[in-house]
Motif scaffolding. Structure first.
Motif, short mmCIF file in Angstrom:
data_model
loop_
_atom_site.label_atom_id
_atom_site.label_comp_id
_atom_site.label_asym_id
_atom_site.label_seq_id
_atom_site.Cartn_x
_atom_site.Cartn_y
_atom_site.Cartn_z
N VAL A 114 0.91 -1.37 0.30
CA VAL A 114 0.10 0.15 0.11
C VAL A 114 0.91 1.15 -0.15
O VAL A 114 1.89 1.41 0.69
CB VAL A 114 -0.89 0.24 0.93
N ALA A 115 0.40 2.27 -0.70
CA ALA A 115 0.82 3.64 -0.52
C ALA A 115 1.16 4.46 1.00
O ALA A 115 0.41 3.99 1.80
CB ALA A 115 0.41 4.82 -1.09
N VAL A 116 2.20 4.74 1.48
CA VAL A 116 2.80 5.51 2.47
C VAL A 116 3.00 6.69 2.49
O VAL A 116 2.00 7.46 2.57
CB VAL A 116 3.44 4.83 3.13
N ASP A 117 4.63 7.44 1.92
CA ASP A 117 4.55 8.95 2.18
C ASP A 117 4.52 9.13 0.78
O ASP A 117 4.60 10.30 0.51
CB ASP A 117 6.47 9.13 2.34
N VAL A 118 4.17 8.30 -0.71
CA VAL A 118 3.57 8.93 -1.53
C VAL A 118 2.23 8.61 -2.05
O VAL A 118 2.25 7.18 -2.32
CB VAL A 118 5.32 8.51 -2.46
#
Length: 229
Positions: A114-118
């Motif tokens: 899954v997406a985190v910081d971007v």
């Protein structure tokens, strides 16, 4: 299609059959050592594929270095096949396949990243079992920026308990394609680590923005006993 045939004189005939080739072309072919994602030197020069028929055949008793080779040895050979565009364009591959102990069994396990910081960078990681018990790891991410290279690792523990120590380092994710391909056979400390270990590991995967910015995570997901299939 790749086929090896045992002959009565103990030689072995190796045949290739490709679809979609064009008459007038000739395509060099070789068996290389190791897996396709690892790369390796040429072990055996095969017959060139005839563009008109897509067919190649050669009968051998030794590898290029004169090491004896048998039908039985080919069944367990640690290698892969490359078929090249032409003798003056060896850099362009028209077909490639793992053979022997490196063939995939069909058993796979996939986990979500899954997406985190971007925002919007997400995808999956799939582990495919090889006949020798090793694994091919395939990371596939969507929306990675062009020209980027994204380091990725298996860490100890779960996302919830992060940070955890790095256990395994993947080949970097190519931003142009969003794909990373890595052979999995040992951890970074050389501890044996194959498909059965992957699906039971207490771990998670981090994909980082760059080698210079490991603190920024572009994707993350639990694997092994922590992951949902």
């Amino acid at each position: 299609i790749y086929e090896s045939i045992k002959n009565e004189d103990n030689s072995v005939t190796i045949e290739l059959q490709l679809n979609g080739t064009t008459a007038g072309n000739s395509h060099p072919a070789h068996i290389h050592y190791n897996t396709a994602v690892e790369g390796g030197g040429i072990a055996l020069t095969l017959g060139a594929v005839d563009g008109a028929t897509g067919f190649s055949t050669v009968t051998v008793t030794t590898l290029n270095d004169s090491t004896p080779i048998t039908y039985e040895a080919l069944l367990n050979f640690d290698g892969y096949i490359n078929v090249h565009n032409s003798s003056i364009d060896l850099g362009t591959l028209i077909a490639q396949a793992d053979i022997g102990q490196n063939v995939l069994t069909g058993n796979t396990r996939s986990y979500t990243l899954v997406a985190v910081d971007v925002p919007d960078i997400n995808g999956s990681i799939t582990f495919a079992e090889r006949a020798n018990g090793e694994a091919l790891a395939i990371i596939q991410l969507a929306n990675t920026p062009a020209n980027g290279l994204h380091p990725a690792h298996i860490h100890a523990g779960s996302v919830a308990s992060a940070p955890g120590a790095i256990l395994f380092t993947f080949n970097e994710v190519d931003g142009d394609t969003g794909i990373s391909l890595t052979n999995v056979s040992t951890l970074d400390d050389d501890t044996p680590f194959g498909y059965s270990d992957v699906v039971n590991v207490d771990g998670y995967v981090n994909v980082h923005l760059s080698a210079l910015d490991l603190a920024t995570l572009v994707a993350q997901g639990d694997i092994g006993i922590n992951g949902s299939i």
